[in-house]
Design a protein around this motif. Structure first.
Motif, PDB file in Angstrom:
ATOM      1  N   MET A   1       0.812  -1.187   0.132  1.00  0.00           N
ATOM      2  CA  MET A   1      -0.047   0.092  -0.127  1.00  0.00           C
ATOM      3  C   MET A   1       0.790   1.155   0.008  1.00  0.00           C
ATOM      4  N   PRO A   2       0.467   2.133  -0.513  1.00  0.00           N
ATOM      5  CA  PRO A   2       1.287   3.532  -0.695  1.00  0.00           C
ATOM      6  C   PRO A   2       1.114   4.367   0.387  1.00  0.00           C
ATOM      7  N   LYS A   3       2.134   5.018   0.924  1.00  0.00           N
ATOM      8  CA  LYS A   3       1.961   5.908   2.039  1.00  0.00           C
ATOM      9  C   LYS A   3       1.641   7.284   1.438  1.00  0.00           C
ATOM     10  N   ARG A   4       0.968   7.856   2.196  1.00  0.00           N
ATOM     11  CA  ARG A   4       0.727   9.412   2.080  1.00  0.00           C
ATOM     12  C   ARG A   4       0.866  10.250   3.377  1.00  0.00           C
ATOM     13  N   THR A   5       1.153  11.583   3.097  1.00  0.00           N
ATOM     14  CA  THR A   5       1.212  12.420   4.409  1.00  0.00           C
ATOM     15  C   THR A   5      -0.056  12.826   5.084  1.00  0.00           C
ATOM     16  N   TYR A   6      -0.102  12.700   6.204  1.00  0.00           N
ATOM     17  CA  TYR A   6      -1.165  12.862   7.092  1.00  0.00           C
ATOM     18  C   TYR A   6      -0.454  13.883   8.349  1.00  0.00           C
ATOM     19  N   TYR A   7      -1.713  14.562   8.891  1.00  0.00           N
ATOM     20  CA  TYR A   7      -1.239  15.422  10.091  1.00  0.00           C
ATOM     21  C   TYR A   7      -2.226  14.898  11.212  1.00  0.00           C
ATOM     22  N   VAL A   8      -1.657  14.789  12.419  1.00  0.00           N
ATOM     23  CA  VAL A   8      -2.523  14.130  13.414  1.00  0.00           C
ATOM     24  C   VAL A   8      -2.239  15.313  14.427  1.00  0.00           C
ATOM     25  N   ASN A   9      -3.707  15.813  15.114  1.00  0.00           N
ATOM     26  CA  ASN A   9      -3.882  16.872  15.850  1.00  0.00           C
ATOM     27  C   ASN A   9      -4.106  15.998  17.298  1.00  0.00           C
ATOM     28  N   LEU A  10      -3.180  16.539  18.335  1.00  0.00           N
ATOM     29  CA  LEU A  10      -3.323  15.947  19.641  1.00  0.00           C
ATOM     30  C   LEU A  10      -4.020  16.848  20.603  1.00  0.00           C
ATOM     31  N   ASN A  11      -4.958  17.747  20.412  1.00  0.00           N
ATOM     32  CA  ASN A  11      -5.562  18.550  21.221  1.00  0.00           C
ATOM     33  C   ASN A  11      -6.504  17.978  21.955  1.00  0.00           C
ATOM     34  N   THR A  13      -9.525  18.592  22.480  1.00  0.00           N
ATOM     35  CA  THR A  13     -10.965  18.593  22.115  1.00  0.00           C
ATOM     36  C   THR A  13     -11.139  18.240  20.755  1.00  0.00           C
ATOM     37  N   SER A  14      -9.906  17.738  19.909  1.00  0.00           N
ATOM     38  CA  SER A  14      -9.955  17.318  18.807  1.00  0.00           C
ATOM     39  C   SER A  14      -9.032  16.118  18.647  1.00  0.00           C
ATOM     40  N   MET A  15      -8.745  15.243  19.618  1.00  0.00           N
ATOM     41  CA  MET A  15      -7.689  14.384  19.562  1.00  0.00           C
ATOM     42  C   MET A  15      -7.587  13.242  18.291  1.00  0.00           C
ATOM     43  N   GLU A  16      -9.099  13.033  18.154  1.00  0.00           N
ATOM     44  CA  GLU A  16      -9.133  11.998  17.091  1.00  0.00           C
ATOM     45  C   GLU A  16      -8.845  12.568  15.665  1.00  0.00           C
ATOM     46  N   ASP A  17      -8.572  13.893  15.389  1.00  0.00           N
ATOM     47  CA  ASP A  17      -8.375  14.383  13.965  1.00  0.00           C
ATOM     48  C   ASP A  17      -7.048  13.947  13.376  1.00  0.00           C
ATOM     49  N   ILE A  18      -7.106  13.303  12.222  1.00  0.00           N
ATOM     50  CA  ILE A  18      -6.176  13.072  11.224  1.00  0.00           C
ATOM     51  C   ILE A  18      -6.561  13.377   9.886  1.00  0.00           C
ATOM     52  N   ILE A  29      -1.647  21.365  18.327  1.00  0.00           N
ATOM     53  CA  ILE A  29      -0.300  20.218  18.294  1.00  0.00           C
ATOM     54  C   ILE A  29      -0.502  19.429  17.281  1.00  0.00           C
ATOM     55  N   GLU A  30       0.261  19.814  16.258  1.00  0.00           N
ATOM     56  CA  GLU A  30       0.134  18.805  14.992  1.00  0.00           C
ATOM     57  C   GLU A  30       1.343  17.834  14.554  1.00  0.00           C
ATOM     58  N   TYR A  31       1.282  16.943  14.283  1.00  0.00           N
ATOM     59  CA  TYR A  31       2.468  15.960  13.941  1.00  0.00           C
ATOM     60  C   TYR A  31       2.200  15.559  12.493  1.00  0.00           C
ATOM     61  N   GLU A  32       3.272  15.348  11.736  1.00  0.00           N
ATOM     62  CA  GLU A  32       3.154  14.847  10.153  1.00  0.00           C
ATOM     63  C   GLU A  32       3.748  13.690  10.168  1.00  0.00           C
ATOM     64  N   ILE A  33       2.938  12.856   9.646  1.00  0.00           N
ATOM     65  CA  ILE A  33       3.349  11.329   9.674  1.00  0.00           C
ATOM     66  C   ILE A  33       3.271  11.056   8.130  1.00  0.00           C
ATOM     67  N   GLU A  34       3.669   9.929   7.883  1.00  0.00           N
ATOM     68  CA  GLU A  34       3.465   9.191   6.501  1.00  0.00           C
ATOM     69  C   GLU A  34       3.037   8.011   6.814  1.00  0.00           C
ATOM     70  N   ALA A  35       1.920   7.583   6.250  1.00  0.00           N
ATOM     71  CA  ALA A  35       1.254   6.233   6.662  1.00  0.00           C
ATOM     72  C   ALA A  35       0.362   5.433   5.553  1.00  0.00           C
ATOM     73  N   THR A  36       0.190   4.474   5.641  1.00  0.00           N
ATOM     74  CA  THR A  36      -0.598   3.688   4.825  1.00  0.00           C
ATOM     75  C   THR A  36      -2.263   3.747   5.312  1.00  0.00           C
ATOM     76  N   GLN A  44      -6.343   5.957  14.425  1.00  0.00           N
ATOM     77  CA  GLN A  44      -7.506   6.130  14.636  1.00  0.00           C
ATOM     78  C   GLN A  44      -8.095   5.351  15.767  1.00  0.00           C
ATOM     79  N   GLN A  45      -7.902   4.032  15.711  1.00  0.00           N
ATOM     80  CA  GLN A  45      -8.276   3.158  16.694  1.00  0.00           C
ATOM     81  C   GLN A  45      -7.574   3.413  18.326  1.00  0.00           C
TER      82      GLN A  45
END
Length: 113
Positions: A1-11, A13-18, A29-36, A44-45
């Protein structure tokens, strides 16, 4: 599976935001990741599991938050889940994300459980 760039927000009130787009907010508070897609689903789980053990509104009405044994155990499960989230973000993180996390004073990556 190809990887894409995502941003994970760990605030709180919005901890589940990817998201696939960076949000220009200096308070975020945002982290850049590369994931399938599968890795994103797993992350997310983990985020949802960690939030399950955060103080829930239902606990306020049940008075379980006054039970020290319950709150201590729930807090420990929340911290364990949050540490798993941080480890996964670090593993999937870009070099910039890893450097950002390495510079954190009390990084959960260095704490054993």
């Amino acid at each position: 599976m190809p990887k894409r760039t995502y941003y994970v927000n760990l605030n709180p009130t919005s901890m589940e935001d990817i998201t696939t787009s960076k949000i220009n907010d200096h308070e975020l508070i945002e982290y850049e990741i590369e994931a399938t897609e599968e890795q994103i689903s797993d992350l997310q789980q983990l985020l949802l599991d960690a939030q399950t053990h955060d103080m829930e509104l239902a606990d306020l009405f049940s008075f379980r938050h006054f039970n020290e044994n319950f709150t201590t155990a729930d807090s420990e499960r929340f911290q364990h889940g949050l540490n798993q989230v941080y480890r996964t973000i670090y593993e999937l993180g870009t070099q910039e994300t890893k450097e950002k996390m390495d510079s954190m004073d009390s990084s959960p990556l260095t704490n054993d459980e």
